[in-house]
Write an enzyme that holds these catalytic residues in place. Structure first.
Site, PDB file in Angstrom:
ATOM      1  N   LYS A  41       0.613  -1.282   0.019  1.00  0.00           N
ATOM      2  CA  LYS A  41      -0.146   0.203   0.011  1.00  0.00           C
ATOM      3  C   LYS A  41       1.200   1.243   0.032  1.00  0.00           C
ATOM      4  O   LYS A  41       0.586   2.507  -0.451  1.00  0.00           O
ATOM      5  CB  LYS A  41      -0.645  -0.394   0.815  1.00  0.00           C
ATOM      6  CG  LYS A  41      -1.623  -1.585   1.372  1.00  0.00           C
ATOM      7  CD  LYS A  41      -2.727  -1.294   2.839  1.00  0.00           C
ATOM      8  CE  LYS A  41      -3.596  -1.585   2.980  1.00  0.00           C
ATOM      9  NZ  LYS A  41      -3.612  -2.530   3.579  1.00  0.00           N
ATOM     10  N   GLY A  42       1.827   1.669   0.641  1.00  0.00           N
ATOM     11  CA  GLY A  42       2.716   2.727   0.595  1.00  0.00           C
ATOM     12  C   GLY A  42       3.541   2.752  -0.219  1.00  0.00           C
ATOM     13  O   GLY A  42       3.500   4.530  -0.499  1.00  0.00           O
ATOM     14  N   ASP A  98       7.882   2.325  -2.463  1.00  0.00           N
ATOM     15  CA  ASP A  98       7.714   4.093  -1.498  1.00  0.00           C
ATOM     16  C   ASP A  98       9.293   4.266  -0.895  1.00  0.00           C
ATOM     17  O   ASP A  98      10.115   5.096  -0.831  1.00  0.00           O
ATOM     18  CB  ASP A  98       6.615   3.109  -0.617  1.00  0.00           C
ATOM     19  CG  ASP A  98       7.106   2.220   0.231  1.00  0.00           C
ATOM     20  OD1 ASP A  98       7.774   1.771  -0.450  1.00  0.00           O
ATOM     21  OD2 ASP A  98       5.975   2.522   1.554  1.00  0.00           O
ATOM     22  N   ASP A 101      15.160  -0.717   1.789  1.00  0.00           N
ATOM     23  CA  ASP A 101      15.727  -0.974   3.073  1.00  0.00           C
ATOM     24  C   ASP A 101      16.649  -2.402   2.904  1.00  0.00           C
ATOM     25  O   ASP A 101      17.319  -1.940   1.628  1.00  0.00           O
ATOM     26  CB  ASP A 101      15.180  -1.020   3.846  1.00  0.00           C
ATOM     27  CG  ASP A 101      13.909  -1.710   4.031  1.00  0.00           C
ATOM     28  OD1 ASP A 101      13.574  -2.790   3.072  1.00  0.00           O
ATOM     29  OD2 ASP A 101      12.693  -1.494   5.043  1.00  0.00           O
ATOM     30  N   LYS A 129      17.021   3.536   1.441  1.00  0.00           N
ATOM     31  CA  LYS A 129      18.181   2.930   2.635  1.00  0.00           C
ATOM     32  C   LYS A 129      18.883   2.500   2.383  1.00  0.00           C
ATOM     33  O   LYS A 129      18.847   1.115   2.979  1.00  0.00           O
ATOM     34  CB  LYS A 129      17.581   2.591   3.685  1.00  0.00           C
ATOM     35  CG  LYS A 129      16.272   3.703   4.467  1.00  0.00           C
ATOM     36  CD  LYS A 129      16.189   3.085   5.290  1.00  0.00           C
ATOM     37  CE  LYS A 129      14.511   3.854   6.285  1.00  0.00           C
ATOM     38  NZ  LYS A 129      14.123   2.372   7.648  1.00  0.00           N
ATOM     39  N   ASP A 157       3.466   3.987   6.560  1.00  0.00           N
ATOM     40  CA  ASP A 157       2.670   3.768   7.463  1.00  0.00           C
ATOM     41  C   ASP A 157       3.325   3.280   8.081  1.00  0.00           C
ATOM     42  O   ASP A 157       4.659   2.542   8.283  1.00  0.00           O
ATOM     43  CB  ASP A 157       1.676   2.300   7.173  1.00  0.00           C
ATOM     44  CG  ASP A 157       2.138   1.036   7.055  1.00  0.00           C
ATOM     45  OD1 ASP A 157       1.740   0.446   7.700  1.00  0.00           O
ATOM     46  OD2 ASP A 157       2.690   1.062   6.123  1.00  0.00           O
TER      47      ASP A 157
END
Length: 175
Positions: A41-42, A98, A101, A129, A157
């Protein structure tokens, strides 16, 4: 309750970066049709804003994959919760994320999509990241490289909260 302790990236910075990324995509795919795949969803807000700024023929589809659950750390196990509705064979595909990492989820996703024989497959992420990376990834479009803090906002989120923030903020998990 956790609080947002600082603003990392402002609404204006986000808008400017999305326009810049859209311009890069337009140059790379001039005259071509592209398919954006938003990773839910990000990436929902990012992919929507990006799509509106790209002046090409653009289609949109979504995938939902999970390696987090309600945790703040990747489990390393990737599950496809929602697959694509469209075929991608011989199409110019851009995965829109989104944040990257560890890279484990995206590595799995790119391998899965490459097996479907797209014409091209590129990766666009709003946030990167790199110090958390656990595998090699070639990322074609990077919005911001950020330090290793737990962030929320602009679709991202923490336990399904904070997606509606119009900026990227840092969550203070101590409060």
């Amino acid at each position: 309750m956790h609080t947002v302790s600082e603003t990392m990236i402002t609404t204006q910075q986000l808008d400017e970066k999305v326009a810049e990324l859209a311009g890069m995509i337009e140059r790379d795919f001039e005259g071509e049709h592209i398919l954006l795949i938003g990773v839910l969803k990000g990436a929902c807000i990012f992919v929507s804003d990006l799509m509106r700024k790209i002046n090409l023929d653009v289609s949109l589809d979504f995938m939902s994959v999970s390696s987090y659950g309600n945790s703040t750390k990747s489990s390393g196990v990737v599950k496809i919760l929602k697959d694509l509705d469209m075929e991608i064979e011989n199409k110019n595909v851009i995965i829109v994320e989104d944040i990257i990492d560890t890279g484990l989820t995206l590595k799995y996703l790119t391998e899965n999509l490459m097996s479907r024989k797209p014409k091209t497959l590129k990766i666009c992420t709003l946030l990167d990241k790199p110090q958390r990376r656990k595998c090699h990834l070639d990322v074609d479009y990077i919005g911001f490289t950020i330090e290793d803090k737990f962030i929320v906002g602009y679709g991202i989120d923490y336990a399904e909260l904070y997606r509606n923030l119009p900026y990227i903020g840092v969550v203070d998990k101590e409060k």
